[in-house]
Design a protein around this motif. Structure first.
Motif, short mmCIF file in Angstrom:
data_model
loop_
_atom_site.label_atom_id
_atom_site.label_comp_id
_atom_site.label_asym_id
_atom_site.label_seq_id
_atom_site.Cartn_x
_atom_site.Cartn_y
_atom_site.Cartn_z
N VAL A 157 0.83 -1.20 0.00
CA VAL A 157 0.00 0.00 0.00
C VAL A 157 0.87 1.25 0.00
O VAL A 157 0.68 2.17 -0.81
CB VAL A 157 -0.97 0.01 1.20
N LYS A 158 1.83 1.30 0.88
CA LYS A 158 2.67 2.49 0.99
C LYS A 158 3.53 2.68 -0.25
O LYS A 158 3.77 3.81 -0.69
CB LYS A 158 3.50 2.41 2.26
N THR A 159 3.99 1.58 -0.85
CA THR A 159 4.77 1.68 -2.09
C THR A 159 3.92 2.25 -3.22
O THR A 159 4.34 3.14 -3.97
CB THR A 159 5.32 0.31 -2.49
N MET A 160 2.68 1.74 -3.35
CA MET A 160 1.80 2.23 -4.41
C MET A 160 1.45 3.70 -4.21
O MET A 160 1.40 4.48 -5.18
CB MET A 160 0.52 1.39 -4.45
N LEU A 161 1.21 4.12 -2.99
CA LEU A 161 0.90 5.52 -2.74
C LEU A 161 2.07 6.43 -3.11
O LEU A 161 1.89 7.49 -3.72
CB LEU A 161 0.53 5.72 -1.27
N ARG A 162 3.27 5.99 -2.75
CA ARG A 162 4.46 6.80 -3.05
C ARG A 162 4.67 6.92 -4.56
O ARG A 162 4.89 8.02 -5.08
CB ARG A 162 5.67 6.17 -2.37
N LEU A 163 4.60 5.79 -5.26
CA LEU A 163 4.83 5.82 -6.70
C LEU A 163 3.67 6.47 -7.45
O LEU A 163 3.86 7.20 -8.41
CB LEU A 163 5.07 4.40 -7.21
N GLY A 164 2.45 6.18 -6.98
CA GLY A 164 1.27 6.69 -7.67
C GLY A 164 1.14 8.20 -7.59
O GLY A 164 0.49 8.82 -8.44
N ALA A 165 1.73 8.81 -6.59
CA ALA A 165 1.65 10.26 -6.43
C ALA A 165 2.52 11.01 -7.43
O ALA A 165 2.32 12.21 -7.66
CB ALA A 165 2.05 10.65 -5.01
N SER A 166 3.48 10.31 -8.05
CA SER A 166 4.41 11.00 -8.94
C SER A 166 4.45 10.45 -10.36
O SER A 166 5.19 10.96 -11.19
CB SER A 166 5.83 10.92 -8.34
#
Length: 282
Positions: A157-166
């Motif tokens: 979840v945290k990986t997807m949020l980090r990558l998805g934001a940029s």
């Protein structure tokens, strides 16, 4: 009820500390007090409690390929020593395991009694722990789970949020299927089972994973949707994302036995994701 928990900063141990119900106390042993590379020292810590939960493990799946001997000490020999100590003291021992003990073949959900066949070093190390716990003579619960996520620690979840934001799009594996499982739900399940076993209930080997089963790509799409991110998720096969350790294609787990034994149903990971995002946003 007094609990002794191996683990302190991991996802499940963190949730256990946050979710202790009234009338339950716990001592949490981090690496500074319980080094799982020293199984005998870990076992010696077990005293003055009503049940023991092992929420600590080697979880670096890819690193285990190059360090299998160390992974087997942490995931195999340490829980075995803990369980043997619990057997000597007459204490129930609850141990977390993984879908990686299976080979990931087929399409149906794996049942607890199905033959195991790990694809890599991590799964083999966890299987050593399962065998040792069963052979220890302790009244035990081996709880296999999958795809653990929370608002803390490193997880999908945290990986997807980090990558998805940029990024405008992300390629995510779509041919691995399983049940994402909130660490909070695992903690709640362990607390219920620990109380029941301290009161004399039987344990055994059980499965507990979130529902409904989905691919990593579908999981990522739900994360983007709930987080309000415009990042597109593009389906790719496992072959397009090589890793040192092979991942099981089928991580579906049949959890009906755990529901029947302890009255705990599979958690809806979509609701769990909502809670994780709420905590992260706070």
């Amino acid at each position: 009820m007094r609990l002794l928990v191996f683990g302190q900063s991991g996802q499940v141990a963190t949730e256990l500390a946050r979710r202790l119900p009234a009338g339950v106390s716990a001592v949490f042993l981090g690496r500074d007090r319980a080094d799982l590379m020293d199984p005998a020292a870990c076992a010696a810590q077990i005293q003055g409690c009503d049940a023991v939960i092992n929420a600590a493990a080697w979880t670096a799946v890819d690193a285990a390929e190059a360090e299998e001997a160390a992974a087997k000490v942490v995931n195999g020999q340490a829980p075995t020593a803990m369980a043997e100590r619990c057997a000597a003291l007459g204490l129930p021992f609850l141990h977390l395991s993984t879908d990686y003990v299976f080979d990931g073949s087929g399409l149906r959900a794996f049942q607890p009694q199905d033959p195991t066949g790990p694809l890599g070093a991590y799964g083999r190390s966890k299987l050593v722990g399962e065998i040792g716990v069963r052979d220890s003579g302790a009244r035990h619960l081996i709880l296999r789970t999958s795809w653990v996520v929370s608002a803390h620690g490193a997880n999908f979840v945290k990986t997807m949020l980090r990558l998805g934001a940029s990024r405008e799009s992300l390629n995510v594996v779509a041919d691995q299927i399983g049940g994402p499982t909130p660490a909070a739900a695992i903690a709640d399940a362990l607390l219920v089972a620990a109380k029941a076993m301290a009161d004399g209930a039987a344990g055994g080997t059980h499965h507990f994973a979130g529902a409904p089963d989905r691919s990593w790509a579908d999981f990522a799409r739900e994360i983007m949707a709930q987080a309000g991110l415009a990042c597109r998720i593009e389906d790719i096969p496992t072959s397009a994302y090589p890793t040192p350790a092979r991942r099981p294609a089928n991580s579906r787990l049949d959890c009906t036995g755990f529901t029947e034994a302890f009255g705990i149903r599979r958690p809806d990971w979509r609701a769990g994701l909502t809670e994780i995002l709420r905590e992260l946003n706070a």
